[in-house]
Design a protein around this motif. Structure first.
Motif, short mmCIF file in Angstrom:
data_model
loop_
_atom_site.label_atom_id
_atom_site.label_comp_id
_atom_site.label_asym_id
_atom_site.label_seq_id
_atom_site.Cartn_x
_atom_site.Cartn_y
_atom_site.Cartn_z
N THR A 264 0.84 -1.21 0.00
CA THR A 264 0.00 0.00 0.00
C THR A 264 0.87 1.26 0.00
O THR A 264 1.89 1.31 0.69
N LYS B 99 -1.55 7.70 -2.23
CA LYS B 99 -1.80 8.23 -3.58
C LYS B 99 -1.49 9.72 -3.60
O LYS B 99 -0.88 10.25 -4.51
N GLU C 78 -3.32 3.78 -2.64
CA GLU C 78 -3.34 2.86 -3.77
C GLU C 78 -2.42 1.69 -3.44
O GLU C 78 -1.57 1.81 -2.54
N ASP D 138 -0.59 -2.38 -4.75
CA ASP D 138 -0.30 -3.45 -5.69
C ASP D 138 -0.48 -4.77 -4.94
O ASP D 138 -0.03 -4.89 -3.79
N LYS E 295 -12.08 -7.29 -8.14
CA LYS E 295 -11.19 -6.28 -7.56
C LYS E 295 -11.92 -5.32 -6.60
O LYS E 295 -11.44 -5.05 -5.50
N GLU F 77 -11.00 -4.21 -2.80
CA GLU F 77 -10.79 -2.78 -2.46
C GLU F 77 -11.71 -2.36 -1.31
O GLU F 77 -11.27 -1.66 -0.39
N THR G 244 -7.48 2.16 -4.03
CA THR G 244 -7.50 1.63 -5.40
C THR G 244 -6.38 0.63 -5.58
O THR G 244 -5.23 0.93 -5.25
N ARG H 227 -3.99 -0.93 -7.99
CA ARG H 227 -3.50 -0.51 -9.31
C ARG H 227 -2.95 -1.68 -10.12
O ARG H 227 -3.26 -1.86 -11.27
N ARG H 228 -2.07 -2.45 -9.50
CA ARG H 228 -1.36 -3.50 -10.24
C ARG H 228 -1.47 -4.84 -9.51
O ARG H 228 -1.76 -4.88 -8.32
#
Lengths: 425, 350
Positions: free
Chosen positions: A293, A296, A319, A321, A337, A341, A404, A406-407
């Motif tokens: 984490t 952002k 945000e 991964d 996802k 989240e 969010t 992201r990856r």
């Protein structure tokens, strides 16, 4: 003749400047202190402990692998403790047993025992900094137990350069978020400011007694940050650990945060860098999920006053991964996802709310929301009269977390594992 | 350089104690005040073209009053040399040379000023110009490197201890820019009144910008209660700069800048003192005056009992009452010249 006199005078002044100044001391006339420990004294007000690297060369230095002029393992440092009324008199007392002058200009840690921190640090924290040698980028660390024991146990493994390692240990908070890093200047400012209360890094020696060799793991989810300092279930490596945060009301320590709460504190202050945060799988609580984490952007903190009562609206933007998925649920997919989240949003919001409640209970605004509240005041007199620090406990805090993913790392899809019986569901 | 050097002194801490976090715009008010008073000085110089302020005092006020005004101006400069040298000495002892006797530091600074006085104004001006650019670059580098420790909320509450206090203090501390009066002392040697006007206004505006940006950065780095505690905010800010383990401990840059600029600053003040003395007594050769004046400057430097009295009595005294000799007396001279209809041309006609 005048030219001759001028030349002679020039030589005299040049020569006198080449003799160096009064303050000059060669490097072998100094004893450099790396760490300063402060405890409550027994024979006097304070007990100061100094960690000084040995500059003594081993016999046979310069010949062979064992003779590189380095002290042998276990003898790299000297530790000197002294009971004294003030720091500087303690320095003098220590110097009475040394052939060198103590220099603390390279000291990077000021280690204070929890006992002393709970009684108050004002009496020495104000005075030490009067010396030009004390650097205000020195880290402030509160330790469980005796500071002298911690300093003596502070012999880092995996490195030969303690000074560099000291910075490294503190920088680790950027990777884990499990403790907060603060330095002398910031601590001193926070002691006196009207905007926020001080915090400091918590540390302890871990006796590895929590590392059990028998038993079963708990059924309920237990995060990596639920522990308090000195209680991590680990074995081996350095005995000392930095974990959690000490909370202060003025100069007195009044509470502590565990690893999770320290992360929440960092997020609210906008100082959170990154951390691997684990939760229980929202669809199957036996499994664990970890995401790396990151912040952002800086949090959005807005303070309003409703009938004199402060209302703090806090929004955190994170945000992440994906690092670890244990279950076969395909959380990487666009459909799943949002489930993950939302689970993280709830989990992090829960920790943040818990941390805020804890601090409200202690009435310590360590989040710096006073920095936002002050914009409602035009003069310092009005601001100081309102006394934000005493009003924090009455504040209504509304939190919101934006999270969010992201990856997904190097894996795009988690395929179920095949058994003889088929796929595990 | 003579005006801006104060940013490295104890002033930021003191003014924060008085007005809070509003020093950065208070100094702009001081600068505006100084611009107004320099406007009077300009009008005075314009009224007596080709003359310096000492000659103008004589012409405007008569020989006796002119002598008193000029002598007070010289005493103000002499005290400035002594007090600022002492302030520098004590700060240097605190931060860098604790074991060096103060007499050695004072002696070295005054010795440099004596050498500069022997070499003359052109040499001082050339050295000042040479040092100005690296000093300015170094100064702004320090401010830029501090960007990561800025806290914009430190500027709140926006009116500090009150707008009225900020404005009044700003006007009273116009004396922070009083070195601009040096232009009037050397007016006869400069290239005409328009040149003096340009140099004066540009130097005041530039100094206002430099000092204000410095005070703004200090306010952004240190909260208003913290900065009051600091002997030199600029030095502490420099020591706070840290980018990783390598790029930190920038204080040697600060020390270099501070020592060079202060040395030039003291030399300028000292040469001005000598020059005013010679002009008062109409001495053609300044060299015999230099060493006795240096003795007086050293005496002024060693006179204060301790650092606390240097700060609270002498430095603040110069700031609070400097306006009188540096700004108000030229304005009085202008007023009397207008009333008595004294002009440069009329003196030539007489």
């Amino acid at each position: 003749m005048r030219r001759l006199i001028s030349v002679v005078l020039l030589f005299v002044f040049t020569a006198s400047s080449l003799t160096a100044c009064w303050d000059v001391k060669e490097i072998d006339q100094w004893a450099y202190v790396y760490t300063i420990g402060v405890d409550k004294g027994v024979d006097n007000v304070f007990r100061f402990t100094f960690q000084i690297p040995s500059m003594k060369q081993e016999e046979g230095a310069g010949s062979g692998a064992e003779g590189r002029g380095e002290p042998s393992v276990g003898n790299e440092y000297y530790f000197i403790s002294v009971d004294a009324p003030t720091f500087y008199s303690g320095v003098n007392m220590v110097e009475s047993s040394l052939s060198r002058t103590l220099s603390y200009m390279h000291a990077k840690y000021l280690v204070i025992s929890e006992d002393l921190a709970r009684e108050g640090v004002e009496r020495f924290i104000n005075s030490m900094v009067r010396s030009w040698q004390i650097r205000r980028i020195m880290h402030i660390i509160i330790v469980k137990g005796k500071a002298s024991s911690f300093v003596k146990g502070f012999v880092p493994k995996l490195t030969s350069a303690t000074s560099k390692a000291q910075t490294g240990f503190m920088d680790i908070y950027k990777d884990t978020g499990l403790f907060i890093d603060t330095n002398y200047q910031r601590f001193l400012e926070d002691l006196k400011t009207t905007y926020r209360m001080p915090v400091a890094t918590l540390a302890a020696l871990n006796d590895f007694s929590n590392y059990r060799t028998r038993g079963n793991p708990p059924k309920e989810f237990k995060s990596e940050g639920e522990y308090y300092v000195g209680e991590l279930p680990r074995s081996g490596g350095n005995k000392f650990e930095f974990f959690g945060t000490a909370l202060f009301n003025g100069d007195k320590m009044v509470g502590q945060l565990n690893g999770d709460e320290s992360r929440a504190l960092l997020m609210i202050r906008g100082e959170f860098k990154s951390a691997s945060i684990s939760i229980a799988d929202p669809k199957d609580r036996e499994y664990r999920i970890t995401v790396n984490t990151m912040m952002k952007k800086k949090p959005d903190i807005n303070v309003e006053f409703h009938e004199g009562k402060p209302v703090i609206n806090l929004e955190i933007f994170l945000e992440a991964d994906i690092q670890n998925l244990q279950s076969p649920t395909e959380y990487e997919s666009i459909e799943q996802k949002p489930v993950l989240e939302d689970a993280y949003k709830m989990y992090i919001k829960g920790i943040i709310d818990k941390t805020i409640d804890k601090c409200k209970e202690l009435n310590v605004d360590v989040f710096g929301s006073g920095e936002k509240a002050v914009k409602h005041f035009l003069t310092i007199q009005e601001w100081e009269e309102y006394n934000w620090l005493s009003r924090f406990k009455d504040a209504e805090v509304n939190t919101k977390v934006e999270f969010t993913i992201r990856r997904t790392g190097t894996i795009l899809k988690t395929s179920p594992i095949k058994h003889r019986q088929g796929e595990k569901k | 350089m003579a005006i801006c050097n104060k940013i490295f002194s104890t002033t930021p801490g003191y003014i924060t104690k008085v007005i809070g976090n509003t020093g950065w715009y208070m100094t702009l008010i001081s600068c505006a005040t100084a611009l107004v008073f320099f406007g009077f000085i300009y009008l005075l110089l314009k009224r007596f073209p080709g003359r310096n302020i000492i000659e103008i005092y004589d012409a405007s006020l008569g020989r006796v009053m002119g002598f008193i005004f000029s002598f007070l101006l010289m005493v103000s400069f002499l005290l400035s040399v002594g007090i600022y040298t002492r302030e520098f000495t004590d700060i240097l002892k605190i931060y860098a040379l604790p074991a060096t006797p103060p007499s050695v530091i004072i002696g070295t600074m005054i010795f440099a000023a004596v050498v500069a006085a022997f070499l003359g104004i052109e040499t001082i001006a050339r050295v000042a110009k040479l040092a100005f650019y690296p000093a300015l670059v170094g100064y702004f580098l320090i401010l830029i490197f501090s960007l990561n420790i800025f806290k914009p909320t430190n500027l709140l509450p926006i009116f500090g201890y009150g707008l009225d206090k900020t404005v009044i203090t700003g006007i009273l501390r116009g004396s922070a820019y009083d070195e601009v009066v040096i232009l009037a002392v050397f007016a006869g040697s400069l290239q005409g009144i328009e040149h003096i006007k340009k140099a004066g206004f540009i130097s005041l505006l530039l100094s206002g910008f430099i000092i204000s940006s410095g005070l703004l950065c200090f306010a952004l780095v240190f909260e208003y209660r913290a900065i009051q505690e600091l002997t030199i905010a600029a030095y502490v800010m420099t020591r706070k700069i840290a980018y990783g383990t390598f790029f930190q401990r920038m204080d040697p840059i600060f020390l270099l800048l501070w020592i060079i600029t202060t040395s030039i600053y003291i030399s300028i003040l000292f040469y001005t003192t000598v020059s005013i003395y010679c002009k008062i007594f109409r001495l053609q050769d300044a060299k015999p005056v230099v060493v006795p004046m240096a003795v007086l400057a050293v005496s002024a430097a060693i006179f204060p009992r301790d650092f606390s009295s240097v700060l609270s009595v002498y430095v603040q005294g110069l700031r609070n009452y400097g306006n009188i000799t540096f700004f108000i007396m030229p304005a009085i001279a202008l007023g009397i010249a207008v009333i008595r209809n004294k002009k440069g041309e009329s003196k030539c006609a007489d």
